[in-house]
Design an enzyme around this catalytic site. Structure first.
Site, PDB file in Angstrom:
ATOM      1  N   SER A 165       0.832  -1.207   0.000  1.00 48.81           N
ATOM      2  CA  SER A 165       0.000   0.000   0.000  1.00 48.81           C
ATOM      3  C   SER A 165       0.864   1.254   0.000  1.00 48.81           C
ATOM      4  CB  SER A 165      -0.944  -0.010   1.201  1.00 48.81           C
ATOM      5  OG  SER A 165      -0.204  -0.043   2.391  1.00 48.81           O
ATOM      6  N   HIS A 224      -2.084  -2.189  -6.206  1.00 44.90           N
ATOM      7  CA  HIS A 224      -2.638  -1.974  -4.861  1.00 44.90           C
ATOM      8  C   HIS A 224      -4.157  -2.140  -4.880  1.00 44.90           C
ATOM      9  CE1 HIS A 224      -3.399   0.906  -1.283  1.00 44.90           C
ATOM     10  NE2 HIS A 224      -3.371  -0.338  -0.897  1.00 44.90           N
ATOM     11  N   GLU A 270      -4.751   0.417  -8.090  1.00 41.24           N
ATOM     12  CA  GLU A 270      -3.655   1.342  -8.410  1.00 41.24           C
ATOM     13  C   GLU A 270      -2.514   0.511  -9.002  1.00 41.24           C
ATOM     14  OE1 GLU A 270      -3.924   4.901  -5.082  1.00 41.24           O
ATOM     15  OE2 GLU A 270      -2.835   3.110  -4.532  1.00 41.24           O
ATOM     16  N   ASN A 306      -3.967   6.241  -0.493  1.00 42.28           N
ATOM     17  CA  ASN A 306      -3.539   6.279   0.917  1.00 42.28           C
ATOM     18  C   ASN A 306      -2.868   7.596   1.297  1.00 42.28           C
ATOM     19  OD1 ASN A 306      -4.625   3.890   1.637  1.00 42.28           O
ATOM     20  ND2 ASN A 306      -2.730   2.717   1.609  1.00 42.28           N
TER      21      ASN A 306
HETATM   22  N1  CAA Z   1     -15.010  -9.084   2.141  1.00 41.17           N
HETATM   23  C1  CAA Z   1     -15.625  -9.392   0.987  1.00 41.17           C
HETATM   24  N2  CAA Z   1     -16.816  -8.886   0.600  1.00 41.17           N
HETATM   25  C2  CAA Z   1     -17.413  -8.043   1.460  1.00 41.17           C
HETATM   26  C3  CAA Z   1     -16.841  -7.666   2.687  1.00 41.17           C
HETATM   27  C4  CAA Z   1     -15.586  -8.226   3.035  1.00 41.17           C
HETATM   28  N3  CAA Z   1     -14.958  -7.924   4.153  1.00 41.17           N
HETATM   29  N4  CAA Z   1     -17.664  -6.798   3.303  1.00 41.17           N
HETATM   30  C5  CAA Z   1     -18.730  -6.639   2.499  1.00 41.17           C
HETATM   31  N5  CAA Z   1     -18.557  -7.391   1.385  1.00 41.17           N
HETATM   32  C6  CAA Z   1     -19.504  -7.503   0.248  1.00 41.17           C
HETATM   33  C7  CAA Z   1     -20.765  -8.209   0.673  1.00 41.17           C
HETATM   34  O1  CAA Z   1     -20.647  -9.594   0.514  1.00 41.17           O
HETATM   35  C8  CAA Z   1     -21.764  -7.605  -0.289  1.00 41.17           C
HETATM   36  O2  CAA Z   1     -21.710  -8.304  -1.509  1.00 41.17           O
HETATM   37  P1  CAA Z   1     -23.094  -8.702  -2.268  1.00 41.17           P
HETATM   38  O3  CAA Z   1     -23.752  -7.376  -2.567  1.00 41.17           O
HETATM   39  O4  CAA Z   1     -22.650  -9.452  -3.482  1.00 41.17           O
HETATM   40  O5  CAA Z   1     -23.865  -9.537  -1.290  1.00 41.17           O
HETATM   41  C9  CAA Z   1     -21.260  -6.190  -0.556  1.00 41.17           C
HETATM   42  O6  CAA Z   1     -19.889  -6.185  -0.123  1.00 41.17           O
HETATM   43  C10 CAA Z   1     -22.015  -5.134   0.213  1.00 41.17           C
HETATM   44  O7  CAA Z   1     -21.965  -5.483   1.583  1.00 41.17           O
HETATM   45  P2  CAA Z   1     -23.076  -5.100   2.635  1.00 41.17           P
HETATM   46  O8  CAA Z   1     -24.414  -5.032   1.933  1.00 41.17           O
HETATM   47  O9  CAA Z   1     -22.949  -6.018   3.794  1.00 41.17           O
HETATM   48  O10 CAA Z   1     -22.613  -3.687   3.205  1.00 41.17           O
HETATM   49  P3  CAA Z   1     -22.547  -2.240   2.591  1.00 41.17           P
HETATM   50  O11 CAA Z   1     -23.474  -2.018   1.447  1.00 41.17           O
HETATM   51  O12 CAA Z   1     -22.633  -1.388   3.785  1.00 41.17           O
HETATM   52  O13 CAA Z   1     -21.067  -2.149   1.960  1.00 41.17           O
HETATM   53  C11 CAA Z   1     -18.725  -1.785   2.092  1.00 41.17           C
HETATM   54  C12 CAA Z   1     -19.950  -2.510   2.683  1.00 41.17           C
HETATM   55  C13 CAA Z   1     -18.582  -2.169   0.601  1.00 41.17           C
HETATM   56  C14 CAA Z   1     -17.515  -2.260   2.845  1.00 41.17           C
HETATM   57  C15 CAA Z   1     -18.961  -0.217   2.204  1.00 41.17           C
HETATM   58  O14 CAA Z   1     -19.246   0.124   3.530  1.00 41.17           O
HETATM   59  C16 CAA Z   1     -17.769   0.591   1.744  1.00 41.17           C
HETATM   60  O15 CAA Z   1     -17.574   0.826   0.566  1.00 41.17           O
HETATM   61  N6  CAA Z   1     -16.927   1.062   2.721  1.00 41.17           N
HETATM   62  C17 CAA Z   1     -15.711   1.835   2.441  1.00 41.17           C
HETATM   63  C18 CAA Z   1     -14.597   0.883   2.106  1.00 41.17           C
HETATM   64  C19 CAA Z   1     -13.322   1.606   1.811  1.00 41.17           C
HETATM   65  O16 CAA Z   1     -13.199   2.822   1.854  1.00 41.17           O
HETATM   66  N7  CAA Z   1     -12.299   0.813   1.487  1.00 41.17           N
HETATM   67  C20 CAA Z   1     -10.939   1.326   1.269  1.00 41.17           C
HETATM   68  C21 CAA Z   1     -10.164   1.102   2.501  1.00 41.17           C
HETATM   69  S1  CAA Z   1      -8.540   1.772   2.399  1.00 41.17           S
HETATM   70  C22 CAA Z   1      -7.619   0.534   1.785  1.00 41.17           C
HETATM   71  O17 CAA Z   1      -8.058  -0.547   1.500  1.00 41.17           O
HETATM   72  C23 CAA Z   1      -6.191   0.872   1.570  1.00 41.17           C
HETATM   73  C24 CAA Z   1      -5.211   0.010   2.239  1.00 41.17           C
HETATM   74  O18 CAA Z   1      -4.060   0.060   1.855  1.00 41.17           O
HETATM   75  C25 CAA Z   1      -5.559  -0.837   3.418  1.00 41.17           C
END
Ligand code: CAA
Length: 286
Positions: free
Chosen positions: A116, A137, A149, A187
């Protein structure tokens, strides 16, 4: 085409799932057998939920899971056209994994780090084929987030970059070219915001107020503190430290509250406690 993903943590297992869903034969490799068992269990649970929701048939679930296998042996990268490393963000660890990949991988394999923010050129220099190494990424959760990315190291050749770019399209990701500087694009912008939110909690704000402000004021799907818990407080702090060290700039000073939380084991959702407390199903309870 066979794909190998090294590392079966939250990111590695999600990346492996993403490729299996897109039709690739995937070997998810981790020398910690417990991590493999947990990844297998999590992915199966997720697919069972999708079947229950009617988003996937039982037969489709079995077909995808049939393409996704696990192994504790690095030798199983043999035959993989693309190898994706997703081990913890420690440069020495990544370099040692890449040196081992170099010994075992097919000569034409494209070797990708899901770092990342660490230097792709430095990771690539641990191999005798830095032209075949690049960064890709993924974002958490990898099967859901649309962005990938792409980062070229100094020596990455066009063939390597083009192979990964085409593959990204096949797994349904939209790519952006990111510069080889700490934090890449997302990030570098996102994590200082999460860090600032942690400073506000340290100054006495309630996490719920900070998160609600950003959700309702900016339409974020999750507040910055909820997101920190979701990704892992330790992971977020590690990225912030990478920015601080990489740019040698005090504007990236990590929030001391994050340091304390990590020392206390408040690692976020995966630990049941971060800025919020979670029940065993991962719902916030306080
Ligand atoms: N793993 C895999 N799939 C997941 C999951 C997980 N941990 N959490 C949720 N999902 C999937 C679910 O299975 C669901 O899929 P289906 O529609 O096919 O059933 C879908 O995501 C939507 O889930 P929910 O309906 O339960 O929940 P939601 O609509 O509230 O969405 C979310 C959940 C997609 C996580 C949403 O809250 C979101 O987009 N959050 C922001 C995430 C974000 O900003 N990510 C970037 C993080 S920074 C990073 O990653 C950088 C790094 O270097 C670490």
């Amino acid at each position: 085409m066979k794909v190998a993903v090294i590392g079966a943590g939250l990111m590695g297992s999600g990346i492996a799932q993403t490729f299996a869903q897109a039709g690739y034969e995937v070997k998810n490799i981790d020398t910690f057998k417990d991590a493999l068992a947990k990844a297998d269990e999590n992915v199966k649970k997720l697919f069972e939920k999708k079947v229950a929701k009617g988003k996937l048939t039982e037969a489709q679930k079995d077909e995808i899971l049939g393409r996704l296998t696990y192994s504790p042996r690095m030798e199983d990268i043999k035959g993989a056209a693309v190898i994706i490393e997703a081990v913890p963000e420690k440069i020495e660890l990544k370099k040692s994994v890449f040196a081992e990949i170099d010994k075992l991988a097919d000569p034409e394999a494209v070797i990708v780090s899901n770092t990342s923010g660490l230097s792709i050129s430095e990771i690539a220099a641990a191999t005798n084929r830095p032209n075949k190494v690049m960064g890709a990424h993924f974002f958490y959760p990898a099967p859901v987030m649309k962005l990938l990315e792409l980062i070229r190291g100094i020596a990455t050749d066009d063939e390597t970059y083009n192979t990964m770019k085409k593959m990204a399209q096949k797994i349904g990701k939209t790519t952006v070219d990111a510069p080889e500087f700490p934090g890449f694009i997302v990030n570098r912008i996102l994590v200082p915001m999460q860090n600032e939110a942690a400073f506000m909690v340290m100054e006495g704000c309630e996490p719920k107020d900070v998160d609600n402000a950003m959700k309702l004021g900016c339409n974020f799907p999750m507040g910055p503190l909820e997101l920190t818990d979701f990704v892992g407080v330790d992971i977020m702090l590690g990225t912030m430290k990478g920015l601080y060290k990489g740019f040698s700039d005090s504007k990236y000073r990590p929030c001391p509250l994050l340091e304390n939380m990590v020392k206390a084991g408040y690692l976020g959702k995966k630990a049941g406690q971060g800025f919020y407390r979670y029940d065993k199903d991962g719902s916030i309870i306080g």
